[in-house]
Design an enzyme around this catalytic site. Structure first.
Site, mmCIF file in Angstrom:
data_model
loop_
_atom_site.group_PDB
_atom_site.id
_atom_site.type_symbol
_atom_site.label_atom_id
_atom_site.label_comp_id
_atom_site.label_asym_id
_atom_site.label_seq_id
_atom_site.Cartn_x
_atom_site.Cartn_y
_atom_site.Cartn_z
ATOM 1 N N SER A 1 0.839 -1.195 0.000
ATOM 2 C CA SER A 1 0.000 0.000 0.000
ATOM 3 C C SER A 1 0.882 1.256 0.000
ATOM 4 O O SER A 1 1.772 1.371 -0.839
ATOM 5 C CB SER A 1 -0.931 -0.058 1.212
ATOM 6 O OG SER A 1 -1.975 0.851 1.073
ATOM 7 N N ASP B 1 -9.746 -4.475 -5.900
ATOM 8 C CA ASP B 1 -9.170 -3.783 -4.747
ATOM 9 C C ASP B 1 -9.859 -2.421 -4.630
ATOM 10 O O ASP B 1 -9.703 -1.572 -5.500
ATOM 11 C CB ASP B 1 -7.656 -3.618 -4.961
ATOM 12 C CG ASP B 1 -6.966 -2.955 -3.778
ATOM 13 O OD1 ASP B 1 -7.660 -2.396 -2.912
ATOM 14 O OD2 ASP B 1 -5.716 -3.008 -3.740
ATOM 15 N N HIS C 1 -7.510 -5.500 -0.518
ATOM 16 C CA HIS C 1 -6.318 -4.666 -0.608
ATOM 17 C C HIS C 1 -5.097 -5.351 0.000
ATOM 18 O O HIS C 1 -4.009 -4.827 -0.043
ATOM 19 C CB HIS C 1 -6.607 -3.350 0.126
ATOM 20 C CG HIS C 1 -5.534 -2.318 -0.025
ATOM 21 N ND1 HIS C 1 -5.089 -1.870 -1.250
ATOM 22 C CD2 HIS C 1 -4.818 -1.636 0.906
ATOM 23 C CE1 HIS C 1 -4.155 -0.955 -1.063
ATOM 24 N NE2 HIS C 1 -3.960 -0.798 0.230
#
Lengths: 444, 270
Positions: free
Chosen positions: B98, B220, B248
């Protein structure tokens, strides 16, 4: 006792109950599911919504056709909720197989938010394969409002506490500054003599009432005083301030010790007479060095204050085998300490006419005068009033330092005060005035 | 700060094969190094694995938190470089999840000798839509997210539970609610959230000079596929792998394909 036969009244009631039960039984599982007072939701393992009940659709303001097979559970959530779902909810559910009571916000059809509590469980096949996720959703609007109120109150309480602590710190700082202002920033250099002082503050919250000062009277003589105002706090500090200025002014006018204390007595009595009597104890004295002999004549007077201690070096370097100014605290070299008695002097400021007791001595090279307040002698060394440190213990303690420099003496006394710990609950002022030993004199 | 201070600050743990290539695993927003618990076993045999928590997350040292330092991704990147220096790591493979994928890009720019390759797991250089760019969120979405964090919505974070309950004498209450998973200090998380979701690191991508693997998921909600494609296009010579995974966090939802993609990339490096 019940009468035999039918009671028409009871029969009616029984029939009504039966009817209600029948209505319940007719409430099919389907109806229970669709019309339950909570939301039901079943999703595939990837989150795709496979089934949703009417209650939840109603809360969301969505049509079944727009949801089933078309949306994933995270799509129903706010942005924060989506992120939470991805990083916490889904991993925990995967790890534990179930998760309960998680607070999330649903986004309804109008763009509003509905606070809910969500519980989910994974349904597995006979072989243990995860098949689907069952989720229940409870309306948590009231609870969320209540929790927010709790949080708001908690924040307010924390803020109030923070402010109180800041106020307290500011007050302590102001009081420390005030306390410092009541003491001389540094003692003046007296030719042929050395001085040392220490002030122990019992509590940072309370201004102490002890005071001392040393100042020149003319090009030859110096005056000194040390005392203790009754009470503590700002009002005692005001008396301390008045006392210091009065003594300094009085000494200029008439340096006789008893006369200075008499002036102070008059001022305090007039100023604080009546409803709010304020008084103090003090020793005021004059040092008169004799450059020819190196000796210093001391004249002092006491108003109800503990007697000063005179430390005699006992011998001088060159007198014997154990020479040196620092022969140590054992006192084996003949150093001694005696009280310079000033019995019976009045407290200052309590009576309109007061009598003060004078005394005099001569300090030879290496000798010293120690003034102190009763914080040190009344420090508790055990439980109960009988176990205070006492004047004799102090005399014996300082005798061990009689042949050393006064800063060593004051340093040792500071250590003694620290050692009392909780037993020392009063302020303590120490002032030591020593005549330099010949070896300490420059170019002697 | 001494090396030991840095290792304590970021709760650095080193595991795996001490003779293997060093892989640094960096968690994303709202998580801690626990995020990698299914990844470590796959790497440990052949790689030295370094895990850490960003300040404010997991078991990092909260006293090291400086709001101004962590108000930009550079602050986090400097922490990464400092961790590499403290362990004297060179030529590491930096695996960032991320927002950490972008932190890795910045760290590689700061210390090219330390970071020799990048794995970007579900990266996003900008979360908010822009002209000709779809980040997946509107400015209003992100404002709502930040506002919900700022007002400490329970909806957002289970970390709120101990804050509200304030039960230091019964920490197990808080622990039960937060599940001791991805523990994050709420106040520090707010700073990290603002830094993360308002960041725009698109221009930094073209400066990447190390072999890079971009991992994206088929579905996602945080980093949609357009974003994965954007990153792949922007990073010179990068490889894009689309994992058949939803959510995610593919390292948790689809650990096997994720681990395979990472290990294959690592063995392709010289």
């Amino acid at each position: 006792m019940c009468p035999a036969g039918r009671d028409p009244h009871g029969a009616d009631e029984g029939q009504a109950t039966d009817a209600r039960f029948a209505a319940l039984l007719e409430d099919s599982a389907e109806e229970l599911y669709e019309g339950a007072p909570c939301g039901y939701l079943s999703t595939l393992m990837d989150g795709t919504i496979a089934r949703i009940n009417a209650t939840l659709l109603d809360w969301l303001g969505l049509d079944r056709d727009a949801v089933v097979g078309r949306m994933r559970f995270p799509d129903l959530l706010t942005v924060g909720g989506k992120l939470y779902h991805e990083t916490h909810f889904a991993p925990l559910l995967q790890m534990q197989g179930r998760i309960s009571g998680i607070a999330l916000d649903l986004r309804d059809g109008d763009g509003g938010r509905l606070p809910v509590l969500v519980s989910s469980a994974v349904k597995h096949s006979d072989t243990g394969e995860p098949l689907l996720i069952r989720t229940t959703v409870f309306d948590a609007r009231d609870r969320r409002a209540y929790e927010r109120e709790l949080l708001r109150r908690r924040r307010a309480a924390e803020e109030a506490q923070r402010r109180a602590e800041a106020d307290r710190a500011r007050l302590q700082e102001a009081m420390a500054a005030l306390q410092q202002a009541l003491l001389p920033p540094a003692l003046p250099a007296i030719p042929g003599m050395e001085t040392a002082a220490h002030y122990h503050t019992a509590s940072p919250d309370r201004l102490g009432g002890d005071f001392y000062d040393v100042f020149p009277l003319d090009d030859r003589r110096f005056a000194f005083f040390l005392g203790d105002v009754c009470g503590k706090g700002p009002r005692a500090a005001a008396v301390t301030s008045l006392t210091r200025y009065t003594l300094r002014a009085a000494a200029v006018h008439d340096p006789d010790p008893a006369a200075a204390l008499t002036t102070l007595n008059t001022v305090l009595h007039e100023h604080y007479g009546g409803d709010d009597p304020r008084f103090c104890t003090a020793i005021f004295g004059v040092l008169e060095p004799d450059p020819a002999t190196g000796q210093v004549a001391v004249h002092l007077a006491s108003g109800g204050h503990p007697a000063a201690l005179v430390l005699r070096a006992g011998h001088h370097p060159g007198d014997g085998p154990n020479d040196g100014p620092n022969d140590g605290p054992d006192g084996e070299v003949g150093g001694s300490a005696e009280f310079l008695a000033t019995p019976g002097g009045c407290l200052i400021g309590i009576l309109p006419e007061a009598r003060f007791v004078s005394a005099a001595t001569v300090l030879a090279a290496g000798d010293a005068l120690l003034l102190y307040t009763d914080g040190i002698t009344e420090a508790r060394t055990g439980h109960g009033a009988a176990t205070i440190y006492g004047e004799q213990a102090l005399r014996e303690f300082v005798a061990g330092y009689a042949s050393g420099p006064v800063d060593t003496l004051v340093h040792a006394l500071t250590g003694l005060l620290d050692g009392f710990g909780e037993g020392l609950d009063d302020d303590t002022a120490l002032l030591a005035l020593g005549v330099q030993a010949p070896s300490q004199l420059p170019a002697a | 700060m001494t090396d030991v201070d840095i290792l304590c600050r970021n709760n650095v743990t080193v595991t795996g094969n001490p003779h293997g290539r060093t892989v640094v695993l960096a968690h994303g927003f709202g998580c801690d190094q626990n995020m990698w618990r299914l990844t470590v076993p796959a790497l440990a045999a052949d790689h030295r694995v370094v895990l850490f928590d960003y300040v404010g997350a997991g078991r990092s040292d909260p006293s090291a938190f400086r709001a101004e330092r962590y108000a930009s991704l550079d602050g986090y990147a400097r922490d990464v470089v400092e961790v590499c220096q403290a362990l004297d790591l060179r030529d590491v493979a930096f695996v960032g999840h991320s927002v950490s994928a972008m932190i890795g890009v910045l760290a590689a720019g700061l210390a090219p000798d330390r970071i020799g390759s990048l794995v970007m797991v579900a990266p996003s250089p900008r979360y908010i839509d822009d002209e000709g760019y779809r980040g997946g969120f509107s400015a209003a979405d992100i404002e709502e997210l930040l506002e919900s964090l700022e007002s400490n919505y329970l909806g957002w974070s289970a970390a709120m539970a101990p804050v509200i309950m304030g039960n230091p004498e019964r920490p197990e209450l808080g622990e039960e609610l937060t599940n001791s998973f991805c523990a994050t200090d709420p106040d520090m998380a707010r700073v990290f959230a603002r830094t993360t979701f308002l960041s725009d690191s698109r221009d930094d991508l073209k400066g990447v000079r190390v072999p890079t693997l971009v991992l994206e998921c088929t579905q996602d909600v945080i980093a949609p596929r357009e974003v994965g494609a954007f990153v792949h296009r922007a990073v010179p010579g990068s490889v894009l792998v689309t994992l058949d995974a939803t959510g995610h966090c593919p390292q948790l939802s689809a650990p096997v394909p994720t681990n395979t993609a990472i290990t294959e990339f690592l063995s392709s490096l010289r």
